[in-house]
Design an enzyme around this catalytic site. Structure first.
Site, PDB file in Angstrom:
ATOM      1  N   GLU A  81      82.817  31.781  89.061  1.00 43.87           N
ATOM      2  CA  GLU A  81      81.360  31.719  87.437  1.00 43.87           C
ATOM      3  C   GLU A  81      81.353  30.734  87.070  1.00 43.87           C
ATOM      4  OE1 GLU A  81      82.715  34.342  87.930  1.00 43.87           O
ATOM      5  OE2 GLU A  81      81.641  35.890  88.740  1.00 43.87           O
TER       6      GLU A  81
ATOM      7  N   PHE B 145      81.808  50.435  84.809  1.00 40.67           N
ATOM      8  CA  PHE B 145      82.381  49.893  85.264  1.00 40.67           C
ATOM      9  C   PHE B 145      81.964  48.029  85.147  1.00 40.67           C
ATOM     10  CE2 PHE B 145      82.187  47.417  89.649  1.00 40.67           C
ATOM     11  CZ  PHE B 145      83.906  47.370  89.417  1.00 40.67           C
ATOM     12  N   GLN B 146      82.495  47.554  84.650  1.00 40.28           N
ATOM     13  CA  GLN B 146      81.590  45.979  84.491  1.00 40.28           C
ATOM     14  C   GLN B 146      80.718  45.899  83.370  1.00 40.28           C
ATOM     15  OE1 GLN B 146      81.235  44.370  88.399  1.00 40.28           O
ATOM     16  NE2 GLN B 146      83.393  43.585  88.670  1.00 40.28           N
TER      17      GLN B 146
ATOM     18  N   LYS C  90      70.238  46.529  84.645  1.00 34.24           N
ATOM     19  CA  LYS C  90      70.037  47.107  86.115  1.00 34.24           C
ATOM     20  C   LYS C  90      68.926  47.880  86.342  1.00 34.24           C
ATOM     21  CE  LYS C  90      73.096  47.880  90.469  1.00 34.24           C
ATOM     22  NZ  LYS C  90      73.919  47.973  91.377  1.00 34.24           N
TER      23      LYS C  90
ATOM     24  N   MET D 118      97.541  13.592  79.123  1.00 35.77           N
ATOM     25  CA  MET D 118      97.470  13.543  77.405  1.00 35.77           C
ATOM     26  C   MET D 118      98.170  13.870  76.072  1.00 35.77           C
ATOM     27  SD  MET D 118      95.226  11.502  75.709  1.00 35.77           S
ATOM     28  CE  MET D 118      93.905  11.179  76.096  1.00 35.77           C
TER      29      MET D 118
END
Lengths: 585, 188
Positions: free
Chosen positions: A56, A118-119, A168, A497
């Site tokens: 993502e 869940f999630q 959902k 760096m």
């Protein structure tokens, strides 16, 4: 055109909004709680192209750069839980770098909210400080109003990321009636608490004109706001009429063409000598669409001690935040410059400008000449490679970078001739940005070429060996879509760096900066991206030619010397006038 | 309030009353508070309620900080999409009060001397009186409420004590409507 539909699911309604807003490309990754939307995509395959990232974070960085090429709001999409939290770094990056973005995340059923389903993650809470605005849709009836607001907020005023979380149940809910009026069709959105476009006040303009006309040693600092407002040509006209030297900030880079007689380079930590050394001698500074970041100002109490500051800025909260404004022009950069342009006097500052050229000469002699030259043993230096790429592309490429030494080298040694050609992670300094962002930029360039019939500009991803490995999986995205991202890997086998800082400020104690790197050519090959490695100057010219003429994604892995430092440098706590040209000062 | 009032020392600490007008949407409280948590700043008191205008909520907060900082805080607050306006006032620019409730042992009221002293000195409203406890309400400036608490505390009679935090109206006439009007003029 108002879209009207009957008996349509929330998921379809959501995509109708996107299509109406002119979106044709989505960057994303599917998962459980966003599946109804992905299912609906099946029915919109002619209007919407979904680009599947490999993570993502890759999707959102691609979307960011895609947005920054055309200043068109980009859309990325992910599922709930980890899908959503993986977007957070990109949201933060987009917020700091004023990037118009709508991120859509799936969410569990509203009946499960708060149950640790869940999630399920509280993405509204988590993303609030990292977005310009966010909202959770839990009823499909809210979709039209919220999406219209989302697109309006993302790309008005100071642009930024908006996150829309949709449960959902709202995705599968059937709407008997749905209608959507896009921001294009009716740009007037009335949000009482959000007024993004201030009117230019004539008294502010008059006060600024007075300061400008009386200035003895004025300096323009042009920032990201010039790009965002598409004010590059107005800026050039304003500078040419007033004769004032123009320095562009990190994000202002490419708003004035390199080589323009009034262009004096970059201010800031690794900027050019002149605009740092001389800025404290200026009596009037015209700051346009920039926010006096600490990387620009150096030690703040010793910054611009004698200058009157005209600050043109669309974000009220940036005015007087770091540097007090003598005259604040709270406005869009282009509108402000257009108001100033007819009123300012025609002037020239030959002596003042000559001092910048003296500084350029000094910087060239003490820093640049050596770094772009060839080492006797044929080993390669980043600036030398970057300069060759700049010359061979005649300054007309889009340069997208990761974060670190190579980024500063890209910024310093690519001579930009075209505008909107520099895309890098500035405010947040997000390692891993470079590769997916270059994909997004290249995809936008490809679409622009198809739209306008003009050739797409080459897009060069300048990455280091550290940051490249943070999102290296997006080679898969490049390969799948055959977008000709040219990956210039400047590999010094260090987190360069950090190593430079450890050398200079931590007594040479190198802590966790050495890398055991993989065989990048093999990895690239494994993804189906042609690649080659060079480490000697004799190989460089031909390799760069092959790299630039490739019509597919291509990796040029350049092994450069390990311990080169980026100079000049305004070290932390130093005044800009104390800019060091070399490690010895 | 004139934010550029010359008599205010920008670097000295002042006690500010902040009034913030917001849309009534979920999550707004954390948006407001995040401006302070970000800079590790304590909010001394916070009250939230509906305002005179439908759909607009009003936050009242008290903050100790410099003028320089409060200006940045109000700018950061107003930058939030769902916040309409934020105003910072010095104490002389507002009329501020607080309400406190005391649940105390009824024995205090049964003692005539103490009861008289309590009424004479602090004049609370006795809203409920039962065999074992009574509920008193006191409104006033913060110091007056503290004084009543300090009076009762040595009697070892306080079961519960809660204060509302400051609420305030401003002396200036309707700055919020003025702000809405000026926004109409100053923005496209």
């Amino acid at each position: 055109m108002t879209v009207s539909k009957e008996n349509i699911r929330g998921s379809h309604a959501l995509l109708e909004c996107l299509v109406a807003e002119g979106v044709d490309t989505l960057f994303g990754y599917p998962g459980g709680a966003i599946m109804p939307v992905y299912d609906a995509m099946y029915d919109y395959s002619e209007q919407l192209t979904h680009i599947l990232a490999r993570h993502e974070q890759g999707a959102i960085h691609a979307a960011e750069a895609y947005a920054r090429i055309d200043r068109k709001t980009a859309v990325c999409i992910a599922t709930s839980g980890p899908g959503a939290t993986n977007l957070l770094t990109g949201l933060y990056d987009a917020l700091l770098d004023s990037t118009p973005l709508v991120a859509i995340t799936g969410q569990v059923l509203d009946s499960l909210l708060g149950s640790d389903a869940f999630q399920e993650s509280d993405i509204i809470g988590a993303s609030a400080p990292l977005t310009k605005w966010n909202y959770q849709i839990s009823d499909a009836k809210q979709i039209a109003e919220v999406m219209r607001k989302a697109f309006y907020i993302a790309n008005s005023g100071r642009p930024g990321p908006v996150l829309i979380d949709i449960t959902k149940n709202a995705q599968i809910q059937i709407l008997e009636e749905f209608s959507y009026e896009s921001n294009k069709d009716n740009p007037k959105v009335n949000i009482r608490s959000y007024r993004p476009l201030p009117k230019v006040k004539s008294q502010d303009i008059a006060a600024a004109v007075e300061l400008i006309d009386e200035a003895k040693q004025p300096l323009i600092l042009a920032g990201h706001g010039v790009h965002i407002a598409d004010a590059q040509d107005t800026l050039k006209a304003f500078a040419e009429k007033t004769g004032i030297p123009v320095s562009t900030t990190f994000h202002g880079l490419s708003s004035m063409p390199a080589g323009h007689p009034l262009y004096v380079g970059l201010p800031g930590m690794h900027g050019n000598y002149g605009p740092n050394f001389l800025s404290n001698e200026s009596d009037v500074v015209i700051a346009i669409g920039m926010r006096f970041d600490d990387r620009v100002t150096g030690d703040l109490p010793r910054y611009l001690p004698d200058a009157k500051v005209i600050h043109i800025e669309i974000d009220q909260a940036e005015i007087n935040k770091n540097v007090p404004a003598t005259v604040a022009i709270h406005a869009d950069a282009k509108q402000a410059l257009e108001a100033l342009l007819p009123l300012v006097a025609e002037k020239e500052y030959p002596e003042w400008l000559a001092r910048f050229r003296e500084c350029d000469k000094k910087e060239k002699e003490l820093v640049i000449d050596d770094l772009v030259s060839t080492n006797e043993d044929g080993t390669l230096k980043m600036p030398q490679v970057m300069r060759m790429v700049s010359d061979k592309t005649e300054g007309n490429a889009v340069v997208v970078t990761d974060v670190g030494q190579h980024q500063m080298i890209g910024m310093r040694y690519y001579d930009f001739k075209s505008k909107d050609a520099w895309i890098s992670s500035g405010g947040s300094g997000t390692m891993g940005f470079g590769l997916p962002a270059a994909f997004g930029a290249a995809y936008a360039e490809k679409q622009r070429a198809e739209r306008t019939g003009k050739a797409a500009r080459p897009v060069i991803a300048v990455v280091g060996d550290g940051g490249f490995q943070m999102t290296i999986q997006e080679l898969g995205m490049c390969s799948q879509w055959e977008v000709p991202v040219k990956i210039l890997l400047l590999d010094n086998n260090y987190l360069g760096m950090v190593r430079q800082w450890q050398q200079l400020f931590f007594d040479h104690r190198y802590s966790q900066v050495g890398l055991t790197n993989p065989d990048f050519v093999k990895i690239s090959d494994g993804f189906g991206v042609p690649a080659e490695r060079v480490s000697h100057v004799d190989q460089l010219n031909d390799a760069v030619d092959r790299f630039l003429s490739a019509e597919t994604p291509y990796l040029l892995h350049v092994e450069v010397i390990n311990e080169e430092n980026v100079f000049p440098m305004v070290a932390t706590g130093k005044s800009v006038a104390e800019i060091a040209l070399t490690a010895e000062g | 309030m004139d934010l550029n009032a010359p008599e205010v020392d920008h670097d000295a600490q002042h006690s500010y009353t902040l009034t913030v007008f917001t849309e009534n949407v979920p999550g707004l409280l954390s948006e407001v508070v995040s401006v302070f948590t970000r800079i590790k700043m304590n909010i001394d008191t916070l009250t939230v309620s509906a305002s005179r205008i439908e759909g607009i909520h009003r936050f009242t907060m008290t903050i100790d900080c410099t003028k320089k900082l409060i200006d940045k805080i109000t700018a950061q607050l107003e930058k939030k999409v769902d916040i309409v306006a934020a105003f910072a006032y010095l104490s002389h620019e507002v009329v501020a009060r607080e309400i406190a409730m005391f649940k105390i042992d009824t024995k205090v009221l049964n003692d005539e001397k103490t009861k008289k002293e309590l009424i004479d000195l602090h004049n609370p409203a006795v809203v409920e009186e039962h065999d074992n406890y009574a509920v008193l309400i006191k409104s006033g400036k913060e110091a007056k409420i503290q004084a009543m608490f300090d009076y009762l505390e040595p009697h070892d009679c306080i079961y519960e004590f809660v204060r509302s935090g400051r609420i305030a109206v401003v002396r200036e006439m309707d700055p919020f409507s003025k702000r809405l009007d000026s926004m109409d003029k100053e923005f496209h």
